[in-house]
Motif scaffolding. Structure first.
Motif, mmCIF file in Angstrom:
data_model
loop_
_atom_site.group_PDB
_atom_site.id
_atom_site.type_symbol
_atom_site.label_atom_id
_atom_site.label_comp_id
_atom_site.label_asym_id
_atom_site.label_seq_id
_atom_site.Cartn_x
_atom_site.Cartn_y
_atom_site.Cartn_z
ATOM 1 N N PHE A 85 0.859 -1.182 0.000
ATOM 2 C CA PHE A 85 0.000 0.000 0.000
ATOM 3 C C PHE A 85 0.894 1.230 0.000
ATOM 4 O O PHE A 85 1.878 1.280 0.740
ATOM 5 C CB PHE A 85 -0.881 0.054 1.253
ATOM 6 C CG PHE A 85 -1.992 -0.947 1.267
ATOM 7 C CD1 PHE A 85 -2.876 -1.044 0.202
ATOM 8 C CD2 PHE A 85 -2.174 -1.787 2.354
ATOM 9 C CE1 PHE A 85 -3.919 -1.973 0.220
ATOM 10 C CE2 PHE A 85 -3.210 -2.711 2.377
ATOM 11 C CZ PHE A 85 -4.071 -2.802 1.315
ATOM 12 N N GLY A 86 0.563 2.219 -0.809
ATOM 13 C CA GLY A 86 1.397 3.415 -0.788
ATOM 14 C C GLY A 86 0.993 4.462 -1.792
ATOM 15 O O GLY A 86 -0.089 4.429 -2.376
ATOM 16 N N ILE A 87 1.901 5.391 -1.994
ATOM 17 C CA ILE A 87 1.740 6.450 -2.989
ATOM 18 C C ILE A 87 2.413 5.992 -4.272
ATOM 19 O O ILE A 87 3.572 5.568 -4.254
ATOM 20 C CB ILE A 87 2.371 7.771 -2.502
ATOM 21 C CG1 ILE A 87 1.895 8.118 -1.088
ATOM 22 C CG2 ILE A 87 2.060 8.894 -3.484
ATOM 23 C CD1 ILE A 87 0.409 8.310 -0.958
ATOM 24 N N LYS A 88 1.693 6.095 -5.369
ATOM 25 C CA LYS A 88 2.216 5.613 -6.653
ATOM 26 C C LYS A 88 2.616 6.777 -7.554
ATOM 27 O O LYS A 88 1.898 7.776 -7.656
ATOM 28 C CB LYS A 88 1.156 4.764 -7.356
ATOM 29 C CG LYS A 88 1.562 4.289 -8.745
ATOM 30 C CD LYS A 88 0.399 3.573 -9.417
ATOM 31 C CE LYS A 88 0.723 3.227 -10.868
ATOM 32 N NZ LYS A 88 -0.428 2.591 -11.557
ATOM 33 N N TYR A 89 3.764 6.640 -8.204
ATOM 34 C CA TYR A 89 4.242 7.621 -9.176
ATOM 35 C C TYR A 89 4.547 6.905 -10.490
ATOM 36 O O TYR A 89 5.081 5.782 -10.496
ATOM 37 C CB TYR A 89 5.521 8.302 -8.690
ATOM 38 C CG TYR A 89 5.361 9.140 -7.449
ATOM 39 C CD1 TYR A 89 5.010 10.490 -7.534
ATOM 40 C CD2 TYR A 89 5.582 8.592 -6.191
ATOM 41 C CE1 TYR A 89 4.870 11.262 -6.391
ATOM 42 C CE2 TYR A 89 5.447 9.361 -5.043
ATOM 43 C CZ TYR A 89 5.096 10.696 -5.152
ATOM 44 O OH TYR A 89 4.956 11.456 -4.023
ATOM 45 N N ASN A 90 4.228 7.547 -11.601
ATOM 46 C CA ASN A 90 4.660 7.079 -12.919
ATOM 47 C C ASN A 90 5.926 7.846 -13.271
ATOM 48 O O ASN A 90 5.902 9.068 -13.418
ATOM 49 C CB ASN A 90 3.572 7.323 -13.966
ATOM 50 C CG ASN A 90 2.341 6.474 -13.709
ATOM 51 O OD1 ASN A 90 2.453 5.276 -13.472
ATOM 52 N ND2 ASN A 90 1.165 7.083 -13.735
ATOM 53 N N VAL A 91 7.024 7.128 -13.397
ATOM 54 C CA VAL A 91 8.343 7.754 -13.531
ATOM 55 C C VAL A 91 8.889 7.553 -14.939
ATOM 56 O O VAL A 91 8.755 6.477 -15.531
ATOM 57 C CB VAL A 91 9.331 7.176 -12.503
ATOM 58 C CG1 VAL A 91 10.681 7.889 -12.594
ATOM 59 C CG2 VAL A 91 8.760 7.297 -11.093
ATOM 60 N N ILE B 281 -7.376 0.081 0.733
ATOM 61 C CA ILE B 281 -7.410 1.319 1.511
ATOM 62 C C ILE B 281 -7.512 2.443 0.499
ATOM 63 O O ILE B 281 -6.572 2.704 -0.264
ATOM 64 C CB ILE B 281 -6.146 1.472 2.383
ATOM 65 C CG1 ILE B 281 -6.025 0.275 3.343
ATOM 66 C CG2 ILE B 281 -6.190 2.783 3.159
ATOM 67 C CD1 ILE B 281 -4.792 0.310 4.207
ATOM 68 N N LYS B 282 -8.659 3.091 0.453
ATOM 69 C CA LYS B 282 -8.962 4.000 -0.650
ATOM 70 C C LYS B 282 -7.972 5.145 -0.793
ATOM 71 O O LYS B 282 -7.792 5.691 -1.879
ATOM 72 C CB LYS B 282 -10.386 4.541 -0.525
ATOM 73 C CG LYS B 282 -10.625 5.418 0.690
ATOM 74 C CD LYS B 282 -12.067 5.919 0.706
ATOM 75 C CE LYS B 282 -12.334 6.832 1.892
ATOM 76 N NZ LYS B 282 -13.734 7.340 1.894
ATOM 77 N N GLU B 283 -7.304 5.514 0.306
ATOM 78 C CA GLU B 283 -6.355 6.631 0.223
ATOM 79 C C GLU B 283 -5.072 6.256 -0.525
ATOM 80 O O GLU B 283 -4.325 7.137 -0.951
ATOM 81 C CB GLU B 283 -5.973 7.116 1.627
ATOM 82 C CG GLU B 283 -7.097 7.765 2.406
ATOM 83 C CD GLU B 283 -7.899 6.756 3.209
ATOM 84 O OE1 GLU B 283 -8.706 7.187 4.033
ATOM 85 O OE2 GLU B 283 -7.701 5.545 3.022
ATOM 86 N N LYS C 13 4.128 8.188 8.554
ATOM 87 C CA LYS C 13 3.918 7.438 9.790
ATOM 88 C C LYS C 13 2.736 6.484 9.660
ATOM 89 O O LYS C 13 2.772 5.352 10.149
ATOM 90 C CB LYS C 13 3.694 8.407 10.953
ATOM 91 C CG LYS C 13 4.956 9.145 11.386
ATOM 92 C CD LYS C 13 4.681 10.096 12.555
ATOM 93 C CE LYS C 13 5.962 10.787 12.993
ATOM 94 N NZ LYS C 13 5.717 11.748 14.103
ATOM 95 N N GLU C 14 1.698 6.956 8.974
ATOM 96 C CA GLU C 14 0.533 6.090 8.778
ATOM 97 C C GLU C 14 0.888 4.892 7.911
ATOM 98 O O GLU C 14 0.494 3.754 8.198
ATOM 99 C CB GLU C 14 -0.608 6.880 8.150
ATOM 100 C CG GLU C 14 -1.873 6.045 7.975
ATOM 101 C CD GLU C 14 -3.027 6.847 7.403
ATOM 102 O OE1 GLU C 14 -4.170 6.555 7.770
ATOM 103 O OE2 GLU C 14 -2.773 7.765 6.588
ATOM 104 N N LEU C 15 1.657 5.134 6.851
ATOM 105 C CA LEU C 15 2.075 4.043 5.976
ATOM 106 C C LEU C 15 2.924 3.028 6.734
ATOM 107 O O LEU C 15 2.726 1.809 6.609
ATOM 108 C CB LEU C 15 2.856 4.598 4.779
ATOM 109 C CG LEU C 15 2.029 5.256 3.674
ATOM 110 C CD1 LEU C 15 2.940 5.963 2.674
ATOM 111 C CD2 LEU C 15 1.163 4.225 2.953
#
Length: 290
Positions: free
Chosen positions: A141-147, A215-217, A171-173
């Protein structure tokens, strides 16, 4: 030495076929690697994609041939894979800084990209601490970037990606991590190279868990069961980068494994890092890959 011989055989094959269609699967087989493994290894060792290397070599040779006044621009364009004069002119000017017509002048400055060759450099032995682990599938689960990567320059950069995430989110992650590594992870997946010389991949900054609940976020990456080589690294980012290259250039060629398609993971905290590389049993090097 087998790796050096194979990589140079691949480069020889490219050089002999610059004026023909070059199948990258065949190029990789000359180095006794899968196409995916070869592309990643070449990019890490040379700093450019294999497609960009071929493009630069072709444009170098095209400039040399245009010095012959009896040679037509369109013939050179077609010879090196450009079936549109406009496409050839744009590519040529982008590389050399001048149009193909101006390149014919004797006093015109042009660029040359010499052919590569891989050589053995003897360095002081530096041990590598690793373990081989077979793991069931898990979720990130996390923040996704297209690089997008061009000549080792990333957009966005790792620093931009990391600093864009708030401390609260970090911290939440980290609290979501329910299996090793129990820290924030950087996961690179779906690496691909393109004809324009660019490479792209997806980057996740997040946590490893076994839960399947969404987790929708956060973006979700499902990782299948894989065999992993996990390397320990002490030090800053520069040491991590150097270790990463050594895995490809030193450890993999001398092991009985090769790179498998899958995510590559970096887990770091307090200058203690682990690099996770997906691996599989190496294909026999007694003959070319099919």
């Amino acid at each position: 030495m087998d790796m050096l011989k194979g990589m140079n055989e691949a480069l020889n094959y490219i050089e002999e076929n610059l004026d023909k269609h070059i199948n990258l699967k065949e190029v990789a087989s000359r180095a006794f690697f899968s196409e995916y493994h070869f592309k990643r290894l070449f990019s890490l060792l040379s700093g450019i994609t294999i497609s960009e290397y071929i493009r630069r070599r072709r444009l170098t040779m095209a400039a040399l041939e245009l010095k012959d006044p009896n040679v037509k621009v369109i013939d050179v364009a077609i010879k090196y894979g450009y079936y549109s004069p406009d496409a050839f002119s744009r590519a040529f000017q982008g590389f050399h800084g001048v149009t193909p017509s101006l390149a014919r002048k004797l006093d015109q400055k042009l660029k040359a990209y010499p052919r590569m060759a891989f050589q053995l450099t003897i360095k002081g032995g530096i041990e590598m601490n690793y373990r081989i682990v077979e793991k069931e599938g898990f979720v990130v689960f996390g923040i996704k970037y297209n690089v997008e990567a061009v000549n080792e320059t990333l957009s966005p950069t790792y620093e931009d990606m990391f600093t864009a995430i708030s401390e609260t989110t970090m911290k939440e992650l980290e609290s979501l991590a329910t299996q090793e590594p129990f820290v924030i992870v950087h996961v690179s997946v779906n690496y691909a190279e393109h004809d324009n010389g660019k490479a792209t991949f997806e980057q996740y900054i997040g946590a490893v868990t076994t839960t399947k609940e969404k987790i929708k976020e956060y973006a979700t990456l499902e990782v299948p069961p894989l065999l992993w080589a996990i390397f320990e690294v002490d030090g800053d980012w520069l040491q991590v980068e150097e270790h990463w290259k050594r895995i490809y250039s030193e450890w993999l060629p001398s092991s009985s494994y090769e790179l498998a398609e899958g995510p590559e993971i970096l887990a770091s905290k307090n200058q203690k890092s682990e690099i996770w590389i997906p691996i599989m049993a190496a294909v026999s090097k007694s003959k070319h890959l099919p």
